[in-house]
Write a protein that holds these residues in place. Structure first.
Motif, short mmCIF file in Angstrom:
data_model
loop_
_atom_site.label_atom_id
_atom_site.label_comp_id
_atom_site.label_asym_id
_atom_site.label_seq_id
_atom_site.Cartn_x
_atom_site.Cartn_y
_atom_site.Cartn_z
N SER A 1 0.64 -0.89 0.40
CA SER A 1 -0.28 0.08 -0.24
C SER A 1 0.95 1.33 0.42
CB SER A 1 -0.51 0.12 1.03
OG SER A 1 -1.56 -1.12 1.33
N TRP A 2 0.31 2.65 -0.51
CA TRP A 2 0.96 3.25 -0.43
C TRP A 2 0.03 4.53 -0.27
CZ3 TRP A 2 5.65 4.23 -4.44
CH2 TRP A 2 6.07 5.19 -4.52
N LEU A 3 0.21 5.07 1.06
CA LEU A 3 -0.34 6.90 1.32
C LEU A 3 0.44 7.95 1.05
CD1 LEU A 3 -2.86 7.02 3.54
CD2 LEU A 3 -0.18 7.50 5.17
N VAL A 4 -0.25 8.20 -0.27
CA VAL A 4 0.04 9.74 -0.93
C VAL A 4 -0.88 10.22 -1.04
CG1 VAL A 4 -0.69 8.77 -2.89
CG2 VAL A 4 1.36 9.96 -3.25
N THR A 5 -0.34 11.79 -1.04
CA THR A 5 -0.30 12.93 -1.16
C THR A 5 -1.74 13.31 -2.61
OG1 THR A 5 0.54 14.38 -0.95
CG2 THR A 5 -0.59 14.46 1.00
N ARG A 6 -2.39 14.04 -2.64
CA ARG A 6 -3.03 14.79 -4.77
C ARG A 6 -1.67 14.35 -5.58
NH1 ARG A 6 -7.79 14.09 -5.47
NH2 ARG A 6 -8.11 14.12 -4.04
N PRO A 7 -0.66 15.73 -5.01
CA PRO A 7 0.38 16.25 -6.18
C PRO A 7 1.24 14.99 -6.54
CG PRO A 7 0.00 18.00 -4.57
CD PRO A 7 -1.04 16.89 -4.45
N GLY A 8 1.38 14.16 -5.76
CA GLY A 8 1.85 12.90 -5.87
C GLY A 8 1.02 10.98 -6.53
N TYR A 9 -0.15 11.57 -6.13
CA TYR A 9 -0.81 9.98 -6.28
C TYR A 9 -0.44 9.69 -8.20
CZ TYR A 9 -5.06 8.53 -7.77
OH TYR A 9 -5.95 7.47 -8.65
N PRO A 10 -0.49 10.84 -8.35
CA PRO A 10 -0.52 10.43 -9.76
C PRO A 10 1.02 9.15 -10.79
CG PRO A 10 -0.87 12.71 -10.93
CD PRO A 10 -0.79 12.56 -9.80
N VAL A 11 1.73 9.60 -10.26
CA VAL A 11 2.80 8.84 -9.90
C VAL A 11 2.85 7.46 -9.74
CG1 VAL A 11 5.30 8.07 -9.75
CG2 VAL A 11 4.36 10.42 -9.89
N VAL A 12 2.17 7.57 -8.85
CA VAL A 12 2.03 5.98 -7.96
C VAL A 12 0.89 5.46 -9.03
CG1 VAL A 12 0.96 4.99 -5.72
CG2 VAL A 12 2.19 6.95 -5.41
N ALA A 13 -0.19 5.79 -9.30
CA ALA A 13 -1.62 5.41 -10.07
C ALA A 13 -0.79 5.17 -11.74
CB ALA A 13 -2.45 6.63 -10.33
N GLU A 14 -0.16 5.36 -12.03
CA GLU A 14 0.43 5.53 -13.33
C GLU A 14 1.61 4.41 -12.93
OE1 GLU A 14 0.10 8.87 -16.18
OE2 GLU A 14 -1.60 9.85 -14.59
N LEU A 15 2.47 4.84 -12.22
CA LEU A 15 3.66 4.39 -12.90
C LEU A 15 4.30 3.25 -11.81
CD1 LEU A 15 5.81 7.30 -13.34
CD2 LEU A 15 4.72 6.11 -15.02
N SER A 16 3.48 3.19 -10.72
CA SER A 16 4.68 2.30 -9.68
C SER A 16 2.74 0.78 -10.22
CB SER A 16 3.88 2.79 -8.39
OG SER A 16 2.22 2.82 -8.30
#
Length: 364
Positions: free
Chosen positions: A60-75
């Motif tokens: 699981s990855w806890l992230v705020t909205r500014p960093g969300y695209p990296v986690v959602a699209e690349l990880s």
């Protein structure tokens, strides 16, 4: 319900020789990395390492909205926990979020040395995760029971790589890849570029990312037309503009008559990776696309004005920066009282000359 590791008592110090065993046996792992795009990208090798080392774990990855695209699209994580941006500045929701994390019963929590927000570090402690790996910096070490040394590294991605050595025997260079990338996706993106923009020879593209919403981190708009012309006439390449800043969108509209391919706001982060992977050259400021070139092994010219080179250095990039006494000044200074001298001295002819050197195969 997954069995929790018995290697350590809750809150006790984890011995270094036990840390790697705990990582391999963990069933639920939480990555606590909440910052902006580039910072989250620099932590991606840690996520790749955890996925490979603890293959049966739920990640699981806890992230705020500014960093969300990296986690959602690349990880390649199993769960994304989106934290409201307001949490970083407000104690009100702290115990609610902590209770939410405790209910998930994580076995292992890892965080970055850049995670300086006191509330985020306190959240790691209040989550009651038995094993918490973090850096003993700025008197924040007492939040964690697996102490990660910063070591002699200066670059952010390498400092984050110290986690790999603490939790196993990994080297950060072995985990510099994008798990969501595929050959099929790359081919589909190339077909889209040809269909919508008439781009055929990907290796003759020069990707440009020149602007930032922050004035002290942005190159000069008045130089842009000269650079676009130089890329076409002197480098013999097709300039491709990326980014979503207002200056980039305006430049894209104005310079299409010069043969500029305008992709501002039209591609995803994964498509940006495909673009950089196949392009012949990247020219850009200290930003997310520059950091992404390290995952692509793309030739790059990095333009540094107000930011510190050592932290964000990409080894394969040619560094260009003006030698002015006031630089680096970011993030201490948000505005410039010297008319952006560090950027004004980075002229287009300097960049084109560096590009010619890279194309000739020297000076990398």
């Amino acid at each position: 319900m997954p069995t929790r590791p018995t290697i350590t008592e809750r809150g006790s110090r984890v011995k270094p020789e036990k840390a790697s065993e705990l990582c391999r046996n963990a069933k639920r792992i939480l990555i606590l990395k909440t910052n902006l795009l580039g910072d989250v990208l620099n932590f991606l090798p840690v996520a790749n390492f955890l996925r490979k080392t603890a293959q049966s774990a739920r990640l699981s990855w806890l992230v705020t909205r500014p960093g969300y695209p990296v986690v959602a699209e690349l990880s390649d994580v199993d769960e994304i926990l989106l934290l409201a941006d307001s949490f970083l500045y407000n104690y009100y929701h702290l115990f609610t979020v902590a209770s939410w994390l405790r209910a998930k019963q994580f076995d292992l929590l890892v965080t970055s040395y850049q995670e300086e927000c006191f509330l985020v570090n306190l959240l790691a402690l209040l989550s009651r995760t038995p094993a918490r790996a973090g850096y003993n910096l700025r008197n924040r070490g007492w939040f964690f029971n697996i102490k990660v040394p910063k070591g002699e590294a200066l670059r952010r991605v390498e400092i984050n790589g110290q986690l790999l050595k603490t939790l196993g025997q990994g080297e950060v260079k072995d985990y510099l890849y994008i798990p969501r990338a595929s050959r099929k996706g790359s081919e589909q993106f190339a077909e889209r570029l040809e269909r919508e923009f008439g781009v055929r020879e990907m290796n003759q593209l020069c990707v440009l990312h020149l602007f930032s919403p922050k004035p002290t981190k942005s190159w000069r708009m008045e130089y842009a037309e000269e650079l676009v012309r130089g890329v076409r006439t002197e480098l013999g390449m097709t300039p491709v503009l990326v980014g979503n800043e207002e200056q980039a969108r305006r430049l894209g509209r104005e310079q299409q008559s010069l043969g500029l391919v305008n992709l501002t706001g039209q591609i995803s982060l994964l498509e940006l990776y495909y673009l950089l992977k196949q392009a012949g050259l990247f020219i850009g400021i200290d930003s997310f696309p520059l950091q992404l070139t390290e995952f692509c092994d793309t030739k790059a010219i990095a333009l540094f004005g107000s930011t510190l080179v050592a932290e964000n250095l990409v080894p394969s990039a040619r560094i260009l920066r003006a030698e002015v006494k006031c630089a680096p000044c970011w993030p201490q200074k948000k505005n410039c009282d010297r008319d952006f001298q560090c950027w004004r001295e980075l002229k287009p002819e300097m960049i084109i000359k560096a590009g010619q050197s890279l194309k000739a195969g020297s000076g990398v």
